[in-house]
Design a protein around this motif. Structure first.
Motif, PDB file in Angstrom:
ATOM      1  N   GLU A  37      25.669  87.883  42.458  1.00  0.00           N
ATOM      2  CA  GLU A  37      25.181  86.882  43.331  1.00  0.00           C
ATOM      3  C   GLU A  37      24.584  85.901  42.840  1.00  0.00           C
ATOM      4  N   THR A  45      24.895  82.333  54.021  1.00  0.00           N
ATOM      5  CA  THR A  45      25.116  82.254  55.470  1.00  0.00           C
ATOM      6  C   THR A  45      24.789  83.810  56.228  1.00  0.00           C
ATOM      7  N   SER A  46      24.867  84.662  55.503  1.00  0.00           N
ATOM      8  CA  SER A  46      24.532  86.119  56.258  1.00  0.00           C
ATOM      9  C   SER A  46      23.192  86.075  56.703  1.00  0.00           C
ATOM     10  N   GLY A 349      31.586  87.333  60.330  1.00  0.00           N
ATOM     11  CA  GLY A 349      31.460  87.957  59.057  1.00  0.00           C
ATOM     12  C   GLY A 349      30.386  89.082  59.118  1.00  0.00           C
ATOM     13  N   SER A 351      29.080  90.635  62.165  1.00  0.00           N
ATOM     14  CA  SER A 351      29.526  91.810  63.128  1.00  0.00           C
ATOM     15  C   SER A 351      30.626  92.343  62.784  1.00  0.00           C
TER      16      SER A 351
HETATM   17  C1  LIG Z   1      23.737  79.933  62.362  1.00  0.00           C
HETATM   18  C2  LIG Z   1      24.974  80.989  62.200  1.00  0.00           C
HETATM   19  C3  LIG Z   1      24.990  82.089  63.155  1.00  0.00           C
HETATM   20  C4  LIG Z   1      25.879  83.079  63.013  1.00  0.00           C
HETATM   21  N1  LIG Z   1      25.897  84.084  63.972  1.00  0.00           N
HETATM   22  C5  LIG Z   1      26.651  85.220  63.847  1.00  0.00           C
HETATM   23  C6  LIG Z   1      26.593  86.274  64.471  1.00  0.00           C
HETATM   24  O1  LIG Z   1      25.942  86.330  65.735  1.00  0.00           O
HETATM   25  N2  LIG Z   1      27.292  87.324  64.220  1.00  0.00           N
HETATM   26  C7  LIG Z   1      28.451  87.261  63.306  1.00  0.00           C
HETATM   27  O2  LIG Z   1      28.955  88.349  62.913  1.00  0.00           O
HETATM   28  N3  LIG Z   1      28.221  86.160  62.327  1.00  0.00           N
HETATM   29  C8  LIG Z   1      27.711  85.248  62.894  1.00  0.00           C
HETATM   30  N4  LIG Z   1      27.597  84.105  61.856  1.00  0.00           N
HETATM   31  C9  LIG Z   1      28.656  83.981  60.587  1.00  0.00           C
HETATM   32  C10 LIG Z   1      28.243  84.919  59.789  1.00  0.00           C
HETATM   33  O3  LIG Z   1      26.911  84.450  59.185  1.00  0.00           O
HETATM   34  C11 LIG Z   1      29.337  84.955  58.354  1.00  0.00           C
HETATM   35  O4  LIG Z   1      30.437  85.119  58.832  1.00  0.00           O
HETATM   36  C12 LIG Z   1      28.787  85.803  57.316  1.00  0.00           C
HETATM   37  O5  LIG Z   1      27.543  85.557  57.212  1.00  0.00           O
HETATM   38  C13 LIG Z   1      29.711  85.998  56.230  1.00  0.00           C
HETATM   39  O6  LIG Z   1      29.328  86.615  55.354  1.00  0.00           O
HETATM   40  P1  LIG Z   1      29.757  86.318  53.636  1.00  0.00           P
HETATM   41  O7  LIG Z   1      29.301  87.532  52.960  1.00  0.00           O
HETATM   42  O8  LIG Z   1      31.377  86.247  53.619  1.00  0.00           O
HETATM   43  O9  LIG Z   1      28.910  85.111  53.225  1.00  0.00           O
HETATM   44  P2  LIG Z   1      27.609  84.930  52.734  1.00  0.00           P
HETATM   45  O10 LIG Z   1      26.656  85.513  53.398  1.00  0.00           O
HETATM   46  O11 LIG Z   1      27.624  83.158  52.682  1.00  0.00           O
HETATM   47  O12 LIG Z   1      27.723  85.306  51.322  1.00  0.00           O
HETATM   48  C14 LIG Z   1      28.501  84.782  50.145  1.00  0.00           C
HETATM   49  C15 LIG Z   1      27.684  84.840  49.036  1.00  0.00           C
HETATM   50  O13 LIG Z   1      28.298  84.608  47.684  1.00  0.00           O
HETATM   51  C16 LIG Z   1      27.394  83.969  46.910  1.00  0.00           C
HETATM   52  N5  LIG Z   1      28.187  83.305  45.942  1.00  0.00           N
HETATM   53  C17 LIG Z   1      29.131  82.364  46.262  1.00  0.00           C
HETATM   54  N6  LIG Z   1      29.645  81.757  45.146  1.00  0.00           N
HETATM   55  C18 LIG Z   1      28.993  82.273  44.274  1.00  0.00           C
HETATM   56  C19 LIG Z   1      29.345  82.515  42.833  1.00  0.00           C
HETATM   57  N7  LIG Z   1      30.234  81.592  42.045  1.00  0.00           N
HETATM   58  N8  LIG Z   1      28.704  83.598  41.885  1.00  0.00           N
HETATM   59  C20 LIG Z   1      27.873  84.314  42.505  1.00  0.00           C
HETATM   60  N9  LIG Z   1      27.695  84.536  43.837  1.00  0.00           N
HETATM   61  C21 LIG Z   1      28.118  83.458  44.456  1.00  0.00           C
HETATM   62  C22 LIG Z   1      26.610  83.015  47.679  1.00  0.00           C
HETATM   63  O14 LIG Z   1      25.173  82.805  47.169  1.00  0.00           O
HETATM   64  C23 LIG Z   1      26.427  84.004  49.005  1.00  0.00           C
HETATM   65  O15 LIG Z   1      25.268  84.775  49.200  1.00  0.00           O
HETATM   66  C24 LIG Z   1      26.760  82.971  62.029  1.00  0.00           C
HETATM   67  C25 LIG Z   1      26.499  82.045  61.153  1.00  0.00           C
HETATM   68  C26 LIG Z   1      25.554  81.093  61.036  1.00  0.00           C
HETATM   69  C27 LIG Z   1      25.616  80.113  60.104  1.00  0.00           C
END
Ligand SMILES: Cc1cc2nc3c(=O)[nH]c(=O)nc-3n(C[C@H](O)[C@H](O)[C@H](O)COP(=O)(O)OP(=O)(O)OC[C@H]3O[C@@H](n4cnc5c(N)ncnc54)[C@H](O)[C@@H]3O)c2cc1C
Length: 412
Positions: A37, A45-46, A349, A351
């Motif tokens: 990470e 985002t999460s 992502g 939920s």
């Molecule tokens: C305001 C808002 C409200 C939301 N509400 C909801 C909700 O109510 N319910 C719901 O289900 N979803 C909701 N979502 C959507 C949800 O947040 C996302 O779908 C989810 O967080 C995606 O998770 P992820 O792990 O794919 O992404 P992220 O949480 O972005 O995790 C990806 C990680 O990868 C890391 N990363 C990226 N590139 C690299 C690299 N090259 N090397 C190492 N690490 C790296 C980043 O630092 C990051 O921590 C909401 C989003 C927002 C912005």
């Protein structure tokens, strides 16, 4: 924090998806897994998510995926010993038009066919469950008693701790900057903290997932689209036990956050980033857009008039990743052994993390179901599409999140 090391499986990204996948693989018996990470766990985002978990969906598969996730959140504390702060408050989906009420009837049929309990509320029941609402404009209210919300940070922490207990290591503040590929297979990752050999790279990099895919020379349309919501200070009548609300005619969702109102929505004119220009390690900062946020408040005032008077305590925002067809991009990339996608969550992502992680696990095993195969990144490879239309379609998925069935739909 652990150091980057050689590992059988390396997951890029420590958000809800990366940590859910780590936990799911470890629970399934994978013994040598690390998460890399670039910042802190749940730091992107999460950690910004509203935590809504809705099971009423437009298709039976999506409904079942969400049901599996709810079952996982209900038992995660029992299973891992770590709480996800899951609150099964139920949810109410509110219609303000006859067309929307008809859509709810169709959604209720899909829900029931998937085995999900839903019912239409009488005016008296609605007033009993949601005494803080002005119900005068409401034409129908669909109640799902097993929906609710959780605290995304708690969920990610629970996944990560439970994964760590099963031997997964977490290299935080470590950015994956390159991949080592030999022939048609991934052999390792390069990071700003050193290189490591690995057989499998799982790309769970959220809005950066397109940039990570480019490290393997893969064009994948993972489109970051801005999303935001506000949380107010205490408002009379609001408390944490109230149901989650969705008002698709207003393009809004809301719930109580403690004694305050949390309210967010889907803009009619989405703001996306050009996925080709999102680079490894780039900060994806979002400033609160007060014009958009005050529009959400003005619209929600039709149901909860005090919202416009309440002081905003905090704005949460980010760039959740969307795909042009509104479906997850999950599974091994055809033609490049060991490169696996777990991305394009289309704003569910958090939920959907438990269910999506199960899909990733299934995709790694022989004979995945047709549904899981249909999520394969192979549908975008080789590239027969163009970036501009892919980006426009992903924006439409965002804009039509609560659209009526004639348009692409999500029914979150
Ligand atoms: C305001 C808002 C409200 C939301 N509400 C909801 C909700 O109510 N319910 C719901 O289900 N979803 C909701 N979502 C959507 C949800 O947040 C996302 O779908 C989810 O967080 C995606 O998770 P992820 O792990 O794919 O992404 P992220 O949480 O972005 O995790 C990806 C990680 O990868 C890391 N990363 C990226 N590139 C690299 C690299 N090259 N090397 C190492 N690490 C790296 C980043 O630092 C990051 O921590 C909401 C989003 C927002 C912005």
């Amino acid at each position: 924090m652990a150091e980057i090391r050689d590992a059988e499986v390396t997951i890029v990204g420590g958000g809800a998806i990366g940590c859910a996948v780590a936990y799911t693989l470890a629970r399934a018996g994978y013994r040598d897994v690390q998460v890399v990470e670039q910042g802190e766990l749940a730091g992107a985002t999460s950690g910004q998510a509203a935590g809504l978990v809705g099971q009423v969906r437009a298709s039976r598969e999506r409904c079942r995926l969400a049901m599996a996730s709810v079952a996982a959140y209900a038992r995660i504390e029992q299973e891992t010993g770590y709480p996800a702060d899951w609150r099964p408050t139920g949810s109410v989906r509110i219609a303000l038009t006859a067309e929307r009420a008809a859509e709810f009837t169709a959604l209720a049929a899909v829900a029931r066919s998937a085995g999900l309990e839903v019912e239409f509320l009488t005016a008296a029941r609605l007033a009993g469950l949601c005494p803080m609402l002005d119900t005068s404009e409401i034409t129908a209210a669909l109640w799902c008693p097993t929906d609710g919300y959780l605290q995304p940070n708690s969920l990610v922490t629970a996944y990560a701790r439970a994964a760590r207990d099963r031997g997964v290591t977490f290299a935080t503040r470590t950015t994956v900057t390159g991949l080592r590929i030999a022939g048609d297979a991934v052999r390792g990752v390069r990071t700003d903290q050193g290189a490591a050999a690995t057989d499998v790279v799982i790309n769970a990099a959220g809005p950066w997932a397109g940039a990570v895919a480019r490290l393997a020379g893969l064009p994948l349309p993972v489109v970051p689209v801005r999303h935001e919501y506000f949380v107010t200070r205490a408002v009379a009548g609001w408390h944490a036990g109230l149901p989650v609300l969705r008002a698709p005619d207003l393009r809004l969702y809301a719930r109580a956050e403690g004694p305050g109102i949390l309210c967010g929505g889907w803009e009619a004119d989405g703001l996306s980033l050009d996925p080709r220009r999102v680079t490894i390690g780039q900060a994806l900062a979002v400033r609160p857009d007060w014009e958009v946020l005050s529009g959400f408040a003005a619209d929600f005032a039709r149901l909860a008039p005090p919202v416009t008077q309440a002081e905003v305590r905090e704005v949460f925002r980010g760039f959740p990743a969307f795909s042009p067809d509104g479906r997850f991009i999950v599974g091994p990339v055809p033609g490049l052994r060991g490169f696996v996608m777990a991305a394009a969550c289309n704003a569910h992502g958090v939920s959907g993390s438990a269910g999506l992680a199960e899909h990733v696990l299934e995709s790694l095993q022989p004979g995945p179901s047709p549904y899981v195969r249909s999520l394969s990144p192979g549908r975008y490879l080789p590239q027969t599409w163009d970036w501009e239309s892919a980006r426009a379609r992903a924006e439409q998925v965002y804009e039509n999140y609560y659209s009526l069935p004639a348009q692409p739909q999500q029914a979150s």
